[in-house]
Design an enzyme around this catalytic site. Structure first.
Site, PDB file in Angstrom:
ATOM      1  N   CYS A  38     105.207  67.520  50.200  1.00 16.17           N
ATOM      2  CA  CYS A  38     104.610  68.515  50.625  1.00 16.17           C
ATOM      3  C   CYS A  38     103.032  68.192  50.201  1.00 16.17           C
ATOM      4  O   CYS A  38     101.991  68.206  51.202  1.00 16.17           O
ATOM      5  CB  CYS A  38     104.954  69.782  50.509  1.00 16.17           C
ATOM      6  SG  CYS A  38     104.771  70.216  48.693  1.00 16.17           S
ATOM      7  N   HIS A  73     104.994  75.089  47.403  1.00 10.20           N
ATOM      8  CA  HIS A  73     105.046  74.298  48.297  1.00 10.20           C
ATOM      9  C   HIS A  73     103.641  74.350  49.180  1.00 10.20           C
ATOM     10  O   HIS A  73     102.941  75.365  48.844  1.00 10.20           O
ATOM     11  CB  HIS A  73     106.221  74.793  49.411  1.00 10.20           C
ATOM     12  CG  HIS A  73     106.281  74.146  50.621  1.00 10.20           C
ATOM     13  ND1 HIS A  73     106.539  72.926  50.731  1.00 10.20           N
ATOM     14  CD2 HIS A  73     106.535  74.547  51.911  1.00 10.20           C
ATOM     15  CE1 HIS A  73     106.830  72.606  52.038  1.00 10.20           C
ATOM     16  NE2 HIS A  73     106.515  73.348  52.721  1.00 10.20           N
ATOM     17  N   GLU A 109     104.390  70.313  57.987  1.00 13.25           N
ATOM     18  CA  GLU A 109     104.903  70.522  56.377  1.00 13.25           C
ATOM     19  C   GLU A 109     105.880  69.298  56.552  1.00 13.25           C
ATOM     20  O   GLU A 109     106.406  68.906  57.366  1.00 13.25           O
ATOM     21  CB  GLU A 109     105.652  71.533  56.002  1.00 13.25           C
ATOM     22  CG  GLU A 109     107.097  72.038  56.833  1.00 13.25           C
ATOM     23  CD  GLU A 109     107.969  73.195  56.504  1.00 13.25           C
ATOM     24  OE1 GLU A 109     107.651  73.728  55.454  1.00 13.25           O
ATOM     25  OE2 GLU A 109     108.748  73.505  57.323  1.00 13.25           O
TER      26      GLU A 109
END
Length: 472
Positions: free
Chosen positions: A383, A432, A444
């Site tokens: 990420c 994240h 993402e």
């Protein structure tokens, strides 16, 4: 770098729940049909079995969280080593400057001492060129007085220069000693950070081995609890005179999650994905490899930043190419008037990687790359690697760790986020990170086994603030 697997796009109050693992509520909805509500003993038994399944699923989710925490600890350790090595290099540069200053001060003292010695010897040997007693006229007396004053002033100047040179040497030697202390400490910090990273890699490998066995044990417990629950539901349904197919989905441990498709047998998506322990034998080699890629990535970012500023027609000779806002400032090198253009370029760059696989530790300013451990054999992004890559296109240099990325840029309340802002999840953004695209969508690199994608924004677990790297 990875998101918490517990997530829901529904509303902020929702908990993160891994979609592939049935929750207690979903099981209860399947069980609590009108025909089953009449037998209290059976209802109590089924309720207890539902609780058993929920507990087993929660233990699996807790283990999944532990895996994510271990991966994040390694990513953070890598960033810490990079920072410590950068500090050590800067301290060495300062030490070299201080040492050169000491040499210059010593040379200045030697020159001043030589001038003083020469002047003193000349004064001693020759004395005043003309004495008052031997003067034969007023003009000669005036000349003698002037010569004496000049001689005195010259003597004072030579002595002052010598004293100043000695003072400067003391100051530069003091600065050099301080620089040496800082350099030694920075080198020790770099070594300690490297040792910590090596320890994190080694410990992660050991824990992954243990967790892999734990997953199998918990999965067996979950399957057994689910089987007991299904048997109890069938008994309850039969006691009510049930005919035909049961009014609930039959659970088959080989058919995939409820309502989902069967998987390919390589791994069960209802279970935590434990990275394989394929870290090379020498963890130091892993650290150096990752940091080597990071150093190259920083240079690529600077080059692309200069190119972007040049395309805008605002490149200055002194520009390094790094366009981040300086500490304590909201405005970076990219003027607001070009901010929207820069933000759209970042988004286009990130969107160009849709479909690239997830790779833990993968991704740099130049593009997808092999990661570490489970990502060692996969060219892709995690990420924070995807976010790093996207913003590098306009010269914004970001560390390869979501928690560090969260502390850069300007924090904006998440209710006010706009296209191009960066969304974080978990405590201090440590789990994240994604890029907001607008209209409730985000870009993402989600998780192991998945690919870079556009997905609905998940509010559960989101930090109170998003981060804005580009102003407009």
């Amino acid at each position: 770098m990875r998101r918490n697997r517990r997530g829901s796009p529904a509303r902020p109050a929702a908990r993160f729940v891994r979609p592939a693992i049935p929750s207690a509520l979903s099981v209860a909805l399947l069980v609590c049909t009108p025909g089953l509500a009449t037998a209290d003993p059976q209802t109590d038994t089924i309720a207890a079995l539902i609780a058993d399944v929920a507990k087993a699923n929660q233990r699996l989710q807790d283990l999944s969280d532990e895996v994510q925490a271990e991966q994040e600890s390694v990513n953070k350790a890598m960033v810490d080593v990079e920072t410590a090595r950068d500090n050590a290099a800067a301290a060495e540069d300062d030490l070299e400057v201080s040492q050169r200053a000491v040499k210059d001060a010593n040379a200045a003292i030697a020159a001043a001492q030589h001038r003083f010695d020469t002047f003193a010897a000349a004064t001693y040997m020759n004395g005043p060129s003309v004495s008052y007693l031997s003067a034969s006229s007023p003009d000669e007396i005036i000349a003698t007085v002037t010569a004496a004053k000049t001689l005195s002033a010259s003597s004072q100047a030579v002595m002052a220069n010598l004293q100043r040179a000695r003072t400067e040497r003391v100051n530069t030697e003091s600065a050099a000693r301080l620089a040496k202390q800082k350099a030694d400490k920075a080198a020790a910090d770099a070594k300690a950070s490297q040792d910590a990273a090596v320890a994190a890699l080694t410990e992660t490998r050991r824990k992954f081995d243990e967790q892999r066995e734990e997953v199998q044990r918990l999965a067996a417990e979950r399957d057994a609890a689910q089987a007991r629950l299904q048997a109890a539901r069938l008994v309850a349904w039969s006691s009510e005179g049930g005919q035909g197919a049961p009014p609930f989905r039959m659970w088959d441990p080989g058919s995939g999650p409820a309502g989902g498709r069967a998987w390919d047998g390589l791994w069960d998506p209802t279970l935590p994905m434990i990275p394989s322990a394929n870290i090379p034998g020498d963890p130091i080699a892993v650290v150096n490899q990752v940091l080597g890629i990071s150093a190259t990535s920083a240079q690529v970012t600077a080059n692309m930043g200069r190119k972007f500023l040049e395309q805008l027609g605002i490149l200055q000779p002194t520009d390094t190419g790094i366009t981040n806002a300086p500490a304590g400032s909201a405005q970076g090198r990219i003027p607001r008037v070009y901010g929207r253009q820069a933000s759209e370029y970042v988004i286009r760059r990130g969107m160009s990687q849709i479909g690239v696989p997830y790779s833990w530790g993968g991704g740099n300013a130049a593009g997808p790359s092999k990661g570490i451990d489970s990502g060692a054999g996969t060219v892709g992004f995690d990420c924070s690697g995807l976010v790093l890559y996207s913003f590098a296109g306009v010269g914004i240099k970001l560390p390869h760790y979501s928690g560090s990325q969260y502390n850069l840029g300007r924090k904006i309340p998440s209710s006010q986020m706009r296209r191009g802002d960066v969304i974080f999840y978990g405590p201090n953004g440590s789990q994240h990170v994604t890029i907001y695209l607008g209209n409730g969508q985000m870009l993402e690199a989600p998780d192991v086994g998945l690919k870079v994608r556009v997905a609905p924004v998940r509010t559960a677990g989101m930090t109170p603030y998003v981060v804005r790297y580009i102003e407009y």
